[in-house]
Design a protein around this motif. Structure first.
Motif, short mmCIF file in Angstrom:
data_model
loop_
_atom_site.label_atom_id
_atom_site.label_comp_id
_atom_site.label_asym_id
_atom_site.label_seq_id
_atom_site.Cartn_x
_atom_site.Cartn_y
_atom_site.Cartn_z
N ALA A 1 -13.19 -1.27 -4.43
CA ALA A 1 -12.08 -1.81 -5.21
C ALA A 1 -12.34 -1.58 -6.69
CB ALA A 1 -11.93 -3.30 -4.93
N LEU A 2 -11.31 -1.18 -7.43
CA LEU A 2 -11.46 -0.82 -8.83
C LEU A 2 -11.05 -1.97 -9.73
CD1 LEU A 2 -10.13 2.84 -8.61
CD2 LEU A 2 -12.49 2.01 -8.57
N PRO A 3 -11.67 -2.06 -10.93
CA PRO A 3 -11.48 -3.24 -11.78
C PRO A 3 -10.09 -3.40 -12.35
CG PRO A 3 -12.78 -1.56 -12.92
CD PRO A 3 -12.69 -1.14 -11.47
N ASP A 4 -9.32 -2.27 -12.51
CA ASP A 4 -8.00 -2.39 -13.11
C ASP A 4 -6.88 -2.39 -12.08
OD1 ASP A 4 -8.48 0.20 -12.44
OD2 ASP A 4 -7.75 1.10 -14.30
N ALA A 5 -7.22 -2.55 -10.80
CA ALA A 5 -6.22 -2.66 -9.75
C ALA A 5 -5.88 -4.14 -9.53
CB ALA A 5 -6.74 -2.05 -8.46
N ARG A 6 -4.74 -4.37 -8.91
CA ARG A 6 -4.36 -5.74 -8.56
C ARG A 6 -4.86 -6.03 -7.15
NH1 ARG A 6 -0.50 -7.74 -12.11
NH2 ARG A 6 0.64 -6.21 -13.36
N PRO A 7 -5.90 -6.86 -6.99
CA PRO A 7 -6.46 -7.09 -5.67
C PRO A 7 -5.50 -7.72 -4.68
CG PRO A 7 -7.34 -8.66 -7.27
CD PRO A 7 -6.58 -7.63 -8.05
N ASP A 8 -4.46 -8.39 -5.19
CA ASP A 8 -3.50 -9.04 -4.31
C ASP A 8 -2.27 -8.18 -4.05
OD1 ASP A 8 -2.60 -9.15 -6.90
OD2 ASP A 8 -1.72 -11.16 -6.71
N SER A 9 -2.31 -6.89 -4.44
CA SER A 9 -1.13 -6.05 -4.31
C SER A 9 -0.83 -5.78 -2.84
CB SER A 9 -1.33 -4.72 -5.04
OG SER A 9 -2.20 -3.87 -4.33
N LEU A 10 0.46 -5.65 -2.54
CA LEU A 10 0.90 -5.38 -1.18
C LEU A 10 0.34 -4.05 -0.68
CD1 LEU A 10 2.70 -6.23 1.22
CD2 LEU A 10 4.59 -5.01 0.11
N VAL A 11 0.26 -3.06 -1.57
CA VAL A 11 -0.26 -1.75 -1.18
C VAL A 11 -1.67 -1.86 -0.66
CG1 VAL A 11 -0.96 0.51 -2.05
CG2 VAL A 11 1.25 -0.44 -2.71
N LEU A 12 -2.53 -2.58 -1.37
CA LEU A 12 -3.91 -2.72 -0.94
C LEU A 12 -4.01 -3.52 0.37
CD1 LEU A 12 -5.92 -3.33 -4.24
CD2 LEU A 12 -5.79 -1.27 -2.85
N ARG A 13 -3.17 -4.53 0.51
CA ARG A 13 -3.23 -5.34 1.73
C ARG A 13 -2.82 -4.53 2.96
NH1 ARG A 13 -0.61 -9.43 -1.35
NH2 ARG A 13 1.26 -9.25 -0.07
N LEU A 14 -1.91 -3.57 2.78
CA LEU A 14 -1.40 -2.79 3.91
C LEU A 14 -2.20 -1.51 4.16
CD1 LEU A 14 2.47 -3.07 3.35
CD2 LEU A 14 1.03 -4.39 4.92
N THR A 15 -3.09 -1.15 3.25
CA THR A 15 -3.82 0.12 3.37
C THR A 15 -5.02 -0.03 4.29
OG1 THR A 15 -3.18 0.79 1.13
CG2 THR A 15 -5.06 1.91 2.12
N PRO A 16 -5.12 0.79 5.35
CA PRO A 16 -6.32 0.76 6.19
C PRO A 16 -7.53 1.26 5.41
CG PRO A 16 -4.90 2.59 6.81
CD PRO A 16 -4.13 1.77 5.82
N ASP A 17 -8.72 0.85 5.81
CA ASP A 17 -9.93 1.17 5.06
C ASP A 17 -10.12 2.67 4.85
OD1 ASP A 17 -10.58 -1.48 4.77
OD2 ASP A 17 -11.87 -1.54 6.55
#
Length: 315
Positions: free
Chosen positions: A10-26
């Motif tokens: 996970a990168l420091p300038d990303a939004r950890p709660d973003s829908l994209v990250l939640r839906l993205t498989p590892d």
């Protein structure tokens, strides 16, 4: 294409709660990060001049923006921003390894190989090409010409303190495309709008570069943030003033009315608000201000678009 699984990248300038990250498989996470899909501000800022121009072209003929064009620009902006970021990361993987904010990116961290990144770049560029060929011939040629500027941009930070200007040339290209998509040619309003978007990009990307000024000095990356130094607010303010003046000139050249002027005024006020926060901005504040330009761009677009829609409704 293979990548290490897990969320440790996970990168420091990303939004950890973003829908994209939640839906993205590892397994797909490194590619989402390469394309910056977890950080949508970039494609939103690339899209803004496209939509401005499409709406301004609609104002010139007393109509709203062509909805089909807006959709094609949306697809193209997401694809080509991702392709551009992937290309940038391939070239900058060694430099990124020396900057705290970027050393965790997929390439410098080793989660994606350069070959896999190149294949992913080609796939994104293909999507962008499919969107481009839906326009008229003039616009297709104009869009292809932008690739020259896109190819040069990542190299400029090594040789000049104005890489933000090179980014401005590339990110503002949509201000030409929206007009040409409707008319099959360029005109004074499009050229003025391109100049406005160019100045806007230098301003907001200088704010973005404030996050990395210290590390950039260590690894030798040049930027306007480093060039302006303690006078960053003055530098950004000068380019934001030019942005507002050139956008007003484009609006007048296209024959825009009072609704478009309201959108311009809201856009200009947003730029002034940003300037009030730049002095001594922390990394967190700089990132917030950079992202806020999405809203600034939307305000100008809405002014232009509602003007056209209103004129069309009134006949």
């Amino acid at each position: 294409m293979t990548a290490e699984a897990g969320r440790d990248g996970a990168l420091p300038d990303a939004r950890p709660d973003s829908l994209v990250l939640r839906l993205t498989p590892d397994f797909a996470l490194p590619y989402v990060q390469l394309a910056r899909l977890d950080r949508p501000a970039g494609w939103q800022l690339l899209l803004a001049p496209c939509w401005w121009s499409a709406a301004l072209a609609g104002d010139a003929v007393h109509r709203g923006p062509d909805l089909r064009h807006l959709l094609l620009f949306l697809i193209g902006a997401i694809a080509m921003r991702g392709a551009g970021c992937t290309y940038n990361d391939i070239l900058d993987r060694d430099l990124d390894a020396g900057v705290a904010r970027t050393r965790g990116r997929p390439l410098p961290s080793g989660r994606v190989s350069p070959r896999a990144a190149a294949l992913f770049l080609a796939a994104q560029a293909l999507v962008g090409l499919v969107a481009l060929v839906a326009f008229n011939r003039f616009s297709i040629g104009l869009g292809l010409a932008s690739l020259i500027v896109v190819a040069i941009y990542p190299l400029t930070k090594r040789v000049t303190s104005w890489p933000q200007a090179a980014l401005g040339l590339a990110f503002s290209w949509g201000a030409l495309m929206g007009w040409s998509a409707r008319f099959g040619a360029l005109g004074a309003p499009a050229l003025l709008l391109y100049a406005a978007a160019f100045c806007w990009t230098i301003g907001y990307d200088t704010i973005y570069a404030l996050q990395d000024a210290r590390d950039d000095a260590i690894v030798g990356i040049k930027s306007t943030a480093r060039l302006f130094g303690r006078h960053a607010r003055l530098g950004v303010g000068a380019f934001y003033l030019l942005t507002a003046l050139l956008a007003q000139a484009a609006l007048l050249a296209a024959g825009g009315g009072w609704i478009a002027e309201l959108g311009w005024a809201a856009f200009a006020a947003h730029l002034v608000w940003q300037l009030s926060k730049v002095e001594g901005a922390s990394e967190k504040t700089a990132l917030m201000l950079f992202r806020a330009n999405r809203d600034a761009g939307l305000l100008l677009f809405l002014g232009f678009a509602v003007e056209g829609w209103t004129r069309a409704a009134l006949g």
